[in-house]
Write an enzyme that holds these catalytic residues in place. Structure first.
Site, PDB file in Angstrom:
ATOM      1  N   ASP A  35      50.767  21.397  22.218  1.00  0.00           N
ATOM      2  CA  ASP A  35      51.995  20.891  22.834  1.00  0.00           C
ATOM      3  C   ASP A  35      53.043  21.993  23.051  1.00  0.00           C
ATOM      4  O   ASP A  35      53.628  22.100  24.133  1.00  0.00           O
ATOM      5  CB  ASP A  35      52.574  19.733  22.016  1.00  0.00           C
ATOM      6  CG  ASP A  35      52.796  20.103  20.558  1.00  0.00           C
ATOM      7  OD1 ASP A  35      52.052  20.945  20.032  1.00  0.00           O
ATOM      8  OD2 ASP A  35      53.714  19.539  19.936  1.00  0.00           O
TER       9      ASP A  35
ATOM     10  N   ASP B 209      44.703  18.182  16.125  1.00  0.00           N
ATOM     11  CA  ASP B 209      45.484  16.962  15.863  1.00  0.00           C
ATOM     12  C   ASP B 209      45.278  15.872  16.918  1.00  0.00           C
ATOM     13  O   ASP B 209      45.629  14.721  16.682  1.00  0.00           O
ATOM     14  CB  ASP B 209      46.983  17.301  15.794  1.00  0.00           C
ATOM     15  CG  ASP B 209      47.350  18.055  14.532  1.00  0.00           C
ATOM     16  OD1 ASP B 209      46.453  18.335  13.723  1.00  0.00           O
ATOM     17  OD2 ASP B 209      48.546  18.364  14.352  1.00  0.00           O
TER      18      ASP B 209
HETATM   19  O1  F6P Z   1      48.921  21.643  15.079  1.00  0.00           O
HETATM   20  C1  F6P Z   1      47.751  21.836  14.383  1.00  0.00           C
HETATM   21  C2  F6P Z   1      48.031  22.077  12.933  1.00  0.00           C
HETATM   22  O2  F6P Z   1      46.770  22.217  12.378  1.00  0.00           O
HETATM   23  C3  F6P Z   1      48.862  21.013  12.231  1.00  0.00           C
HETATM   24  O3  F6P Z   1      48.142  19.885  11.858  1.00  0.00           O
HETATM   25  C4  F6P Z   1      49.410  21.780  11.063  1.00  0.00           C
HETATM   26  O4  F6P Z   1      50.603  21.228  10.564  1.00  0.00           O
HETATM   27  C5  F6P Z   1      49.649  23.121  11.646  1.00  0.00           C
HETATM   28  O5  F6P Z   1      48.718  23.282  12.682  1.00  0.00           O
HETATM   29  C6  F6P Z   1      49.563  24.233  10.634  1.00  0.00           C
HETATM   30  O6  F6P Z   1      49.561  25.440  11.267  1.00  0.00           O
HETATM   31  P1  F6P Z   1      49.672  26.878  10.589  1.00  0.00           P
HETATM   32  O7  F6P Z   1      49.554  26.732   9.126  1.00  0.00           O
HETATM   33  O8  F6P Z   1      48.563  27.661  11.187  1.00  0.00           O
HETATM   34  O9  F6P Z   1      50.988  27.382  11.030  1.00  0.00           O
END
Ligand code: F6P
Length: 366
Positions: free
Chosen positions: A120, A144
């Site tokens: 997004d 997600d």
């Molecule tokens: O948007 C995908 C996602 O996996 C979310 O579910 C999660 O909150 C986030 O990315 C975590 O991302 P990172 O730890 O890589 O910043």
């Protein structure tokens, strides 16, 4: 037909299937005369770096990568070109709008079109760059599954497989010890992974962001199950699940340019609340975390990602920019980026998977 230069970027959190899109873009583009594909390292950061970090993508360096997780060109979820971090003289950080500079740099490389593969946040960037005149196509990805306009994003089914496998494994140990097992899965705004794994694995409780939960209702469900002679229970909780009072469990991030609230930890917070109310029952928490984002994409995700790659190149051929490729079973079509970023794909109250969970006595805690 004149040759073209296509720039590919992967932005935001990685997910299984990114490499399959890259490979597919390269393969399809190589069917055209003199089309060249380049990758910007770490999303748009590669273009902004001095010296620039862009790498040629060709049939030999993408061979076989469709089975590999991650992205060979790297990604980042820090530093949108519209919120670009710059270090001030005093060592602290500020952000500036670097989008004009980015577009100028892309033009200097004689790039005809950009394919931005991302979730997004990345597609919002695509849309804003398109409005500034950049020839850009969006390809949706995220475990997600929260992007609208597409039946599925790639990466999601792989994450569901991983989460379901975790439920299955927790069942055997929970049953042996008569414990309550809490599995925390990803799902920032949407609970698709949690709900899917709960239905597939036959959990007793699933807590998701779209359905605020009441801890007393969760306790009621668990006590009833234990009273009925079942000594164990499985709870799946999405990281973004909230109580009916609206509380989520999060932490600030110290990473420069990281704008998201860092979720995670709700599994342990939930266990503490349950312990206060259910004396003497053993409980354990498993946080699945980034295991859901790693490893080999399942066949469904590879196929979807490969289809998206072909469609993106076709859109460039048609000069149909400002579009995002989407899956509308059984076809791959395109929608305006503007429309795609307008809303999230959340689980609505009438969603049939939600009804299925309720119809199988899985409590949503509401
Ligand atoms: O948007 C995908 C996602 O996996 C979310 O579910 C999660 O909150 C986030 O990315 C975590 O991302 P990172 O730890 O890589 O910043």
């Amino acid at each position: 037909m004149m040759g073209k230069r296509i720039l590919v970027t992967t932005g935001g959190g990685d997910c299984p299937g990114l490499n399959a899109v890259i490979r597919s873009i390269v393969k399809r583009a190589s069917q055209e005369e003199d089309w060249e594909v380049l990758g910007s390292v770490d999303a748009f950061t590669g273009i902004m770096r001095e010296p620039m970090e862009i790498m040629p993508l060709n049939r030999s360096n993408v061979a076989g990568i469709h089975v590999r997780g991650g992205t060979i060109i790297g990604t980042t979820n820090k530093g949108s070109p519209f919120d670009w971090p710059v270090k001030k003289q005093d060592g602290t950080w500020d952000t500036i709008d670097a989008s004009d500079d980015l577009i100028r740099r892309i033009q200097c490389q004689q790039i005809d079109a950009v394919v931005n593969i991302g979730g997004d946040g990345s597609q919002d960037i695509s849309n804003r760059l398109f409005k500034k005149g950049l020839n850009i196509i969006g390809v949706p990805k995220t475990i997600d599954n929260d992007l609208s306009c597409t039946d599925f994003t790639f990466g999601f089914q792989t994450a569901v497989e991983i989460a379901t496998d975790a439920v299955d494994k927790l069942v055997t140990t929970a049953a042996s010890h008569n414990r309550i097992m809490i599995l925390e899965v990803m799902g920032r705004d949407a609970g698709w992974i949690g709900l899917s794994a709960a239905v597939a694995g036959g959990a007793d409780v699933v807590l998701i962001p779209e359905v605020p939960y009441d801890i007393e209702k969760v306790v009621g469900k668990l006590k009833k199950r234990i009273h009925n002679g079942k000594g164990f229970a499985i709870i799946v909780v999405a990281e973004g699940a909230k109580t009916k009072e609206g509380e989520v469990v999060s932490a600030e991030s110290s990473e420069v340019g990281y704008k998201n609230v860092r979720l995670g930890g709700i599994g342990y917070a939930l266990m503490e609340e349950l312990k206060k109310r259910m004396n003497g029952i053993g409980m354990r928490v498993t946080v699945l975390g980034h295991l859901q984002r790693g490893g080999t994409p399942c066949a469904f995700d590879r196929i979807l990602a490969t289809q998206f790659g072909v469609k993106a190149v076709e859109l460039i051929k048609e000069r149909k920019f400002g579009r995002m490729v989407v899956y509308r079973h059984p076809d791959i079509v395109d929608v305006a980026l503007e429309e795609a970023v307008d809303t999230y794909n959340l689980i609505g109250p009438d969603n049939f998977l939600l009804k299925t969970a309720r119809g199988n006595n899985i409590s949503l805690g509401d």
